[in-house]
Scaffold this active site. Structure first.
Site, PDB file in Angstrom:
ATOM      1  N   ARG A 238      47.161   8.830   0.627  1.00 25.32           N
ATOM      2  CA  ARG A 238      46.958   8.471   1.910  1.00 25.32           C
ATOM      3  C   ARG A 238      49.081   8.212   2.343  1.00 25.32           C
ATOM      4  O   ARG A 238      48.842   7.471   3.688  1.00 25.32           O
ATOM      5  CB  ARG A 238      46.588   6.693   1.568  1.00 25.32           C
ATOM      6  CG  ARG A 238      44.514   7.425   2.313  1.00 25.32           C
ATOM      7  CD  ARG A 238      44.347   6.109   1.718  1.00 25.32           C
ATOM      8  NE  ARG A 238      43.094   5.513   2.828  1.00 25.32           N
ATOM      9  CZ  ARG A 238      41.579   5.354   2.562  1.00 25.32           C
ATOM     10  NH1 ARG A 238      41.853   5.969   0.317  1.00 25.32           N
ATOM     11  NH2 ARG A 238      40.877   5.505   2.918  1.00 25.32           N
TER      12      ARG A 238
ATOM     13  N   ARG B  21      42.115  -1.146   9.294  1.00 27.09           N
ATOM     14  CA  ARG B  21      42.061   0.483   8.166  1.00 27.09           C
ATOM     15  C   ARG B  21      42.402   1.442   9.616  1.00 27.09           C
ATOM     16  O   ARG B  21      43.223   2.382   9.111  1.00 27.09           O
ATOM     17  CB  ARG B  21      40.416  -0.337   8.084  1.00 27.09           C
ATOM     18  CG  ARG B  21      40.545  -0.469   6.891  1.00 27.09           C
ATOM     19  CD  ARG B  21      38.976  -1.366   6.468  1.00 27.09           C
ATOM     20  NE  ARG B  21      38.356   0.515   6.226  1.00 27.09           N
ATOM     21  CZ  ARG B  21      37.028   0.829   5.801  1.00 27.09           C
ATOM     22  NH1 ARG B  21      35.814  -0.881   6.319  1.00 27.09           N
ATOM     23  NH2 ARG B  21      36.153   1.557   6.260  1.00 27.09           N
TER      24      ARG B  21
ATOM     25  N   ARG C  76      29.713  -3.701   2.855  1.00 29.65           N
ATOM     26  CA  ARG C  76      30.280  -3.481   1.697  1.00 29.65           C
ATOM     27  C   ARG C  76      31.489  -4.357   2.769  1.00 29.65           C
ATOM     28  O   ARG C  76      31.759  -4.860   3.981  1.00 29.65           O
ATOM     29  CB  ARG C  76      31.387  -1.691   2.412  1.00 29.65           C
ATOM     30  CG  ARG C  76      31.516  -1.357   1.222  1.00 29.65           C
ATOM     31  CD  ARG C  76      31.445  -0.028   1.956  1.00 29.65           C
ATOM     32  NE  ARG C  76      33.192   0.569   2.127  1.00 29.65           N
ATOM     33  CZ  ARG C  76      33.645   1.397   2.032  1.00 29.65           C
ATOM     34  NH1 ARG C  76      33.364   2.979   1.889  1.00 29.65           N
ATOM     35  NH2 ARG C  76      35.240   1.405   2.636  1.00 29.65           N
TER      36      ARG C  76
ATOM     37  N   ARG D 225      27.158   0.897   8.660  1.00 29.55           N
ATOM     38  CA  ARG D 225      27.039   0.806   8.030  1.00 29.55           C
ATOM     39  C   ARG D 225      26.729  -0.313   6.713  1.00 29.55           C
ATOM     40  O   ARG D 225      26.775  -0.372   5.781  1.00 29.55           O
ATOM     41  CB  ARG D 225      28.320   1.613   6.582  1.00 29.55           C
ATOM     42  CG  ARG D 225      28.450   1.919   5.259  1.00 29.55           C
ATOM     43  CD  ARG D 225      29.256   2.782   4.797  1.00 29.55           C
ATOM     44  NE  ARG D 225      30.723   2.306   4.884  1.00 29.55           N
ATOM     45  CZ  ARG D 225      31.903   2.888   4.148  1.00 29.55           C
ATOM     46  NH1 ARG D 225      32.334   4.121   4.386  1.00 29.55           N
ATOM     47  NH2 ARG D 225      32.813   2.430   4.597  1.00 29.55           N
TER      48      ARG D 225
ATOM     49  N   LYS E 208      34.236  11.633   5.624  1.00 30.91           N
ATOM     50  CA  LYS E 208      34.376  11.422   3.482  1.00 30.91           C
ATOM     51  C   LYS E 208      33.830  11.590   2.438  1.00 30.91           C
ATOM     52  O   LYS E 208      33.419  12.961   1.556  1.00 30.91           O
ATOM     53  CB  LYS E 208      35.676  11.500   3.299  1.00 30.91           C
ATOM     54  CG  LYS E 208      36.860  10.980   4.494  1.00 30.91           C
ATOM     55  CD  LYS E 208      38.797  10.577   4.100  1.00 30.91           C
ATOM     56  CE  LYS E 208      38.691   9.711   3.428  1.00 30.91           C
ATOM     57  NZ  LYS E 208      38.162   8.493   4.669  1.00 30.91           N
TER      58      LYS E 208
HETATM   59  P1  ADP Z   1      37.466   4.491   3.822  1.00 31.17           P
HETATM   60  O1  ADP Z   1      36.940   6.123   3.726  1.00 31.17           O
HETATM   61  O2  ADP Z   1      37.110   3.358   4.937  1.00 31.17           O
HETATM   62  O3  ADP Z   1      39.054   3.930   4.452  1.00 31.17           O
HETATM   63  P2  ADP Z   1      38.126   4.152   1.324  1.00 31.17           P
HETATM   64  O4  ADP Z   1      36.667   3.659   0.108  1.00 31.17           O
HETATM   65  O5  ADP Z   1      38.389   5.452   1.209  1.00 31.17           O
HETATM   66  O6  ADP Z   1      37.450   3.773   2.484  1.00 31.17           O
HETATM   67  O7  ADP Z   1      38.964   3.193   0.644  1.00 31.17           O
HETATM   68  C1  ADP Z   1      38.533   1.714   0.813  1.00 31.17           C
HETATM   69  C2  ADP Z   1      40.376   1.664   0.376  1.00 31.17           C
HETATM   70  O8  ADP Z   1      40.866   1.580  -1.119  1.00 31.17           O
HETATM   71  C3  ADP Z   1      41.139   0.895   1.858  1.00 31.17           C
HETATM   72  O9  ADP Z   1      40.679   0.564   3.144  1.00 31.17           O
HETATM   73  C4  ADP Z   1      42.673   0.993   0.282  1.00 31.17           C
HETATM   74  O10 ADP Z   1      42.537  -0.397   0.351  1.00 31.17           O
HETATM   75  C5  ADP Z   1      41.912   1.057  -0.881  1.00 31.17           C
HETATM   76  N1  ADP Z   1      42.738   2.854  -1.020  1.00 31.17           N
HETATM   77  C6  ADP Z   1      41.891   3.683  -1.171  1.00 31.17           C
HETATM   78  N2  ADP Z   1      42.622   4.702  -1.612  1.00 31.17           N
HETATM   79  C7  ADP Z   1      43.870   4.413  -1.466  1.00 31.17           C
HETATM   80  C8  ADP Z   1      44.751   4.825  -1.733  1.00 31.17           C
HETATM   81  N3  ADP Z   1      45.255   5.724  -1.867  1.00 31.17           N
HETATM   82  N4  ADP Z   1      46.244   4.276  -1.361  1.00 31.17           N
HETATM   83  C9  ADP Z   1      45.987   2.680  -1.099  1.00 31.17           C
HETATM   84  N5  ADP Z   1      45.619   2.680  -0.838  1.00 31.17           N
HETATM   85  C10 ADP Z   1      43.535   3.035  -1.311  1.00 31.17           C
END
Ligand code: ADP
Length: 196
Positions: free
Chosen positions: A86, A142, A131, A125, A11
């Site tokens: 989400r 996740r 990370r 990654r 993404k």
């Molecule tokens: P990925 O695409 O690997 O899921 P992101 O960088 O989008 O990773 O998100 C990393 C973390 O940030 C998530 O695992 C969560 O803890 C938090 N996070 C990101 N976006 C949201 C959201 N919309 N609602 C709740 N937590 C979020």
């Protein structure tokens, strides 16, 4: 527009390319949280332990951050949200924000990739970027949270006819090409472009 898909589907990579093509900001809630954690802000301290375990930050906090961000000048003409909404409660909040500003969604880009492939990408990654949430256990968690909380979100947008499903496997430029083509099919082309 929104971009959704399981962790590791690509993404963030595609979001940057789409944002460039359309001249709109790519807004990633994950990036916002990571920046705050890195800079040791109050928000960063609040979310650090949640993000490191791969659970979702509470909707109330996430919603507030997105609302503030979408009100900034650069997002007025359009934006691409990556990683939000989400949860179904976040969908309701985004609906409210858009209603208040008289805006609407044009498309939801759904990037799909199977679990084995995405886990492999995330482990790679982890080695490259370090990370904190890219360890195998956290990655699995996740994926589970995604299936439980975010799959229903996709269902809601499917019912609204907004979802453009894209195969996320292949080279970055191949996937980007698929995204551009799927958006063009829906009449979504960059301003000033001839292709309709
Ligand atoms: P990925 O695409 O690997 O899921 P992101 O960088 O989008 O990773 O998100 C990393 C973390 O940030 C998530 O695992 C969560 O803890 C938090 N996070 C990101 N976006 C949201 C959201 N919309 N609602 C709740 N937590 C979020």
């Amino acid at each position: 527009m929104l971009i959704v898909g399981p962790p590791g589907a690509g993404k963030g990579t595609q979001a940057k390319l789409i944002a460039e093509t359309f001249g709109i900001p790519a807004i990633s809630t994950g990036d916002i949280f990571r920046d705050n954690i890195k800079n040791g802000t109050e928000l960063g301290k609040q979310v650090q332990s949640i993000v490191s375990t791969g659970s979702y930050v509470p909707d109330s906090l996430t919603n507030e951050i997105v609302r503030d961000r979408l009100l900034q000048d650069d997002a007025v003409a359009g934006f691409l949200l990556d990683g939000y909404p989400r949860t179904t409660e976040q969908v309701a909040e985004l609906d409210r924000i858009l209603d208040e500003s008289g805006a609407g969604l044009d498309a939801v880009v759904l990037l799909v990739a199977d679990t084995d492939e995405v886990v492999e990408r995330l482990l790679k990654r982890a080695v490259e970027q370090g990370r904190e949430d890219d360890t195998e256990d956290v990655i699995r968690h996740r994926q589970d949270v995604y299936l439980e909380q975010t799959e229903p979100v996709i269902g809601l947008y499917r019912d609204r006819g907004l979802v453009a499903e894209i195969d996320g496997l292949g080279r970055v430029d191949e996937v980007a090409e698929r995204v551009t083509a799927a958006l063009a099919d829906r009449g979504i082309v960059p301003v000033g472009s001839d292709a309709v």
